[in-house]
Design a protein around this motif. Structure first.
Motif, PDB file in Angstrom:
ATOM      1  N   LYS A 103      -1.904 -14.908  29.456  1.00 30.35           N
ATOM      2  CA  LYS A 103      -0.552 -15.325  29.644  1.00 30.35           C
ATOM      3  C   LYS A 103       0.219 -14.720  28.347  1.00 30.35           C
ATOM      4  O   LYS A 103       1.957 -14.253  28.791  1.00 30.35           O
ATOM      5  N   VAL A 141       6.473 -27.133  25.910  1.00 31.63           N
ATOM      6  CA  VAL A 141       5.533 -26.738  27.008  1.00 31.63           C
ATOM      7  C   VAL A 141       4.594 -25.633  26.079  1.00 31.63           C
ATOM      8  O   VAL A 141       4.540 -25.337  25.116  1.00 31.63           O
ATOM      9  N   LYS A 143       0.581 -24.075  26.729  1.00 32.03           N
ATOM     10  CA  LYS A 143      -0.381 -23.607  28.120  1.00 32.03           C
ATOM     11  C   LYS A 143      -1.201 -23.197  27.323  1.00 32.03           C
ATOM     12  O   LYS A 143      -1.241 -21.680  26.359  1.00 32.03           O
ATOM     13  N   VAL A 153      -1.155 -25.984  31.919  1.00 30.67           N
ATOM     14  CA  VAL A 153      -0.049 -26.320  31.019  1.00 30.67           C
ATOM     15  C   VAL A 153       0.385 -27.821  31.562  1.00 30.67           C
ATOM     16  O   VAL A 153       0.000 -28.292  32.229  1.00 30.67           O
ATOM     17  N   VAL A 155       3.741 -29.854  30.121  1.00 29.65           N
ATOM     18  CA  VAL A 155       5.120 -29.925  29.922  1.00 29.65           C
ATOM     19  C   VAL A 155       5.599 -31.825  29.382  1.00 29.65           C
ATOM     20  O   VAL A 155       5.252 -32.085  29.839  1.00 29.65           O
ATOM     21  N   GLU A 185       6.159 -22.710  24.750  1.00 29.88           N
ATOM     22  CA  GLU A 185       7.107 -22.421  25.229  1.00 29.88           C
ATOM     23  C   GLU A 185       8.124 -23.160  25.183  1.00 29.88           C
ATOM     24  O   GLU A 185       7.975 -24.545  25.843  1.00 29.88           O
ATOM     25  N   GLU A 186       9.481 -22.454  25.318  1.00 28.18           N
ATOM     26  CA  GLU A 186      10.862 -23.142  25.730  1.00 28.18           C
ATOM     27  C   GLU A 186      10.105 -24.137  26.786  1.00 28.18           C
ATOM     28  O   GLU A 186      10.489 -23.031  28.120  1.00 28.18           O
ATOM     29  N   LEU A 188      12.228 -25.139  30.217  1.00 26.63           N
ATOM     30  CA  LEU A 188      13.016 -25.304  30.557  1.00 26.63           C
ATOM     31  C   LEU A 188      13.713 -25.852  32.038  1.00 26.63           C
ATOM     32  O   LEU A 188      12.114 -26.787  32.565  1.00 26.63           O
ATOM     33  N   GLU A 192      12.243 -25.086  40.827  1.00 24.29           N
ATOM     34  CA  GLU A 192      11.193 -23.943  40.761  1.00 24.29           C
ATOM     35  C   GLU A 192      11.874 -23.532  41.973  1.00 24.29           C
ATOM     36  O   GLU A 192      12.069 -24.079  43.031  1.00 24.29           O
ATOM     37  N   LYS A 214       4.228 -29.042  41.988  1.00 23.76           N
ATOM     38  CA  LYS A 214       2.703 -29.011  41.290  1.00 23.76           C
ATOM     39  C   LYS A 214       2.572 -30.629  40.880  1.00 23.76           C
ATOM     40  O   LYS A 214       1.068 -31.052  40.885  1.00 23.76           O
ATOM     41  N   ASN A 224       0.215 -31.878  36.110  1.00 25.81           N
ATOM     42  CA  ASN A 224      -0.060 -30.484  37.111  1.00 25.81           C
ATOM     43  C   ASN A 224      -1.199 -30.470  38.048  1.00 25.81           C
ATOM     44  O   ASN A 224      -2.041 -30.616  37.403  1.00 25.81           O
ATOM     45  N   GLU A 283       5.430 -18.454  35.306  1.00 27.67           N
ATOM     46  CA  GLU A 283       4.197 -17.518  35.119  1.00 27.67           C
ATOM     47  C   GLU A 283       3.898 -15.908  36.678  1.00 27.67           C
ATOM     48  O   GLU A 283       5.060 -16.435  37.524  1.00 27.67           O
TER      49      GLU A 283
END
Ligand code: AMP
Ligand code: GLY
Length: 421
Positions: A103, A141, A143, A153, A155, A185-186, A188, A192, A214, A224, A283
């Motif tokens: 990643k 998030v 990961k 992952v 969230v 990660e921010e 979002l 999707e 997911k 997920n 991703e």
């Protein structure tokens, strides 16, 4: 033509099913395959990571084209090995498959080439990651950097959840070495979408968009999974948005890989979130999605063999790839407990009751004493085609009702977002 498909899931069943429709194909082998694939191809008991054995098999059986479904052998260098031996294969080499395998690699690439994605930082130590988490706050998030079968992952809606996920990845090492580094990660917000593309290094031929589901439960609740169902087209996402994704994301990604000296050849999977500021990448994968493939390939009008050969030989530019208007919906039937621990070996009944209304792609099944039994977390990918998403959805659920095995569960709201919109 003799073809070898590597893999054993619903994705590979869909690939074999599509290849089998080509007049150019004489024989299809699948390694290792499953009970469903065995009905249309010859299954070979070689596992996906036995790369030398697979290459030897391809030489002995005079295989004209090999196609690899899952990511592990791609990251293990199967394409490099096959190409060194002069075997025709369509897929990314090891250094290009890193777009999925790390990643951090993917995020750095996007940063360098201005490809829209969530803001992020990656960390090699727990303490630094924890400090950053506490500074940023939730939602956020977390990961695992490496491969974790879609389960690495979290969230996190609260800081506690985020800290727990970080602890599991870096302290408890639940994903092993895949969690030696984390990406934070921010979060979002938005719907999707998946866009798969055939890429031969320089030429990109996008497929039709699809949408995965997911989380394991209805209304996107629960942990997920690898994906509980899909549909295509995504009627509430306009073609102009798809064009924007191709221009601003997919083409620049292929160009970036060329510039980095690791041209991407194979199936490029872009997983996107459509935010209020436009589409952003969450991703990349270096392969077909599972279960996206099960709804995308039934809509393909062009001979898949022609595309894979053109891809392998760098001649995609000359090919016109055509799609059907029909819609497709896929509902995954999973083992009790999935995505957590589950039992295998449960007899599946009712498969013979399914008629024209659906194609039952096998995801995790095995033939035992003449019976089809469960052999994985995701067991069946029940897929229907219809003139609308609604019609395809109705047919898929009709078929699902006919099939049973102990502990079976599935989401009852696949494609509902399309119908609500
Ligand atoms: P990934 O394996 O990176 O695709 O992440 C798995 C799932 O987590 C995605 O399909 C999204 O539902 C969710 N996810 C990943 N990254 C983000 C993000 N930055 N913001 C919100 N949700 C995300
Ligand atoms: N369905 C998500 C994936 O294949 O990664």
């Amino acid at each position: 033509m003799n073809i070898l498909v590597v893999g054993s899931g619903g994705r590979e069943h869909a690939i074999v099913w599509k290849l089998a429709q080509s007049p150019k194909v004489e024989k299809i082998y699948c390694a290792p395959g499953n009970a469903g694939i065995a009905q249309i191809a010859e299954c070979v008991p070689i596992s996906v990571m036995e790369i030398e054995k697979l290459a030897q098999f391809a030489e002995e059986q005079k295989i004209d084209l090999t196609f690899v479904g899952p990511e592990d052998p791609l990251l293990g260098g199967i394409v490099d090995v096959f190409e060194e031996r002069g075997l025709t294969v369509f897929g990314p080499k090891k250094n290009a498959a890193l777009i999925e395998g790390s990643k951090t690699f993917a995020k750095d690439l996007m940063k360098k080439y201005n490809i829209p994605t969530a803001k992020y930082e990656s960390f090699d130590t727990y303490e630094e990651a924890l400090t950053y988490l506490r500074k940023e706050g939730a939602p956020i998030v977390v990961k695992a950097d490496g491969l974790a079968a879609g389960k690495g992952v979290t969230v996190a809606l609260t800081l506690e959840e985020a800290e727990e996920a970080l602890r599991q990845i870096m302290k408890d090492e639940v994903f092993g070495s895949a969690g030696a580094r984390v990406v934070i990660e921010e979060f979002l917000q938005g719907e999707e979408m998946t866009l798969l593309s055939f890429v031969d290094g320089t030429t990109v031929k996008p497929m039709v968009p699809s949408q995965d589901h997911k989380p394991v439960y209805d209304e996107d609740k629960g942990p997920n999974t690898g994906g509980m169902g899909t549909y295509s087209p995504v009627p509430h996402m306009p073609q102009s948005l798809v064009e924007q994704i191709i221009q601003n994301i997919v083409n620049p990604t292929a160009e970036a890989m060329v510039k980095e000296g690791s041209p991407f050849k194979g199936i490029l999977y872009t997983g996107l979130i459509i935010t209020k500021d436009g589409p952003k990448v969450i991703e990349y994968n270096a392969r077909f999605g599972d279960p996206e493939t099960q709804v995308v390939l039934p809509r393909l009008d062009t001979d898949l063999v022609d595309i894979l050969i053109a891809g392998a030989t760098g001649e995609l530019e000359k090919l016109d790839v055509q799609w059907k208007k029909e819609a497709a919906v896929c509902v995954i039937m999973a083992s009790g407990g999935y995505p957590g621990p589950y039992e295998k070996g449960k007899e599946i009944t009712g498969l013979d009751q399914v008629g024209e209304e659906a194609i039952v792609f096998h995801a995790g099944t095995e033939l035992k004493d003449g019976k089809v039994v469960t052999n994985g977390g995701r067991v069946l990918a029940v897929t229907s085609i219809g003139s609308t998403v609604q019609e395809a959805r109705d047919k898929a659920y009709q078929a699902v009702q006919k099939i049973s095995f102990e502990g079976a569960h599935y989401r009852s709201d696949i494609a509902q977002k399309a119908l609500r919109a």
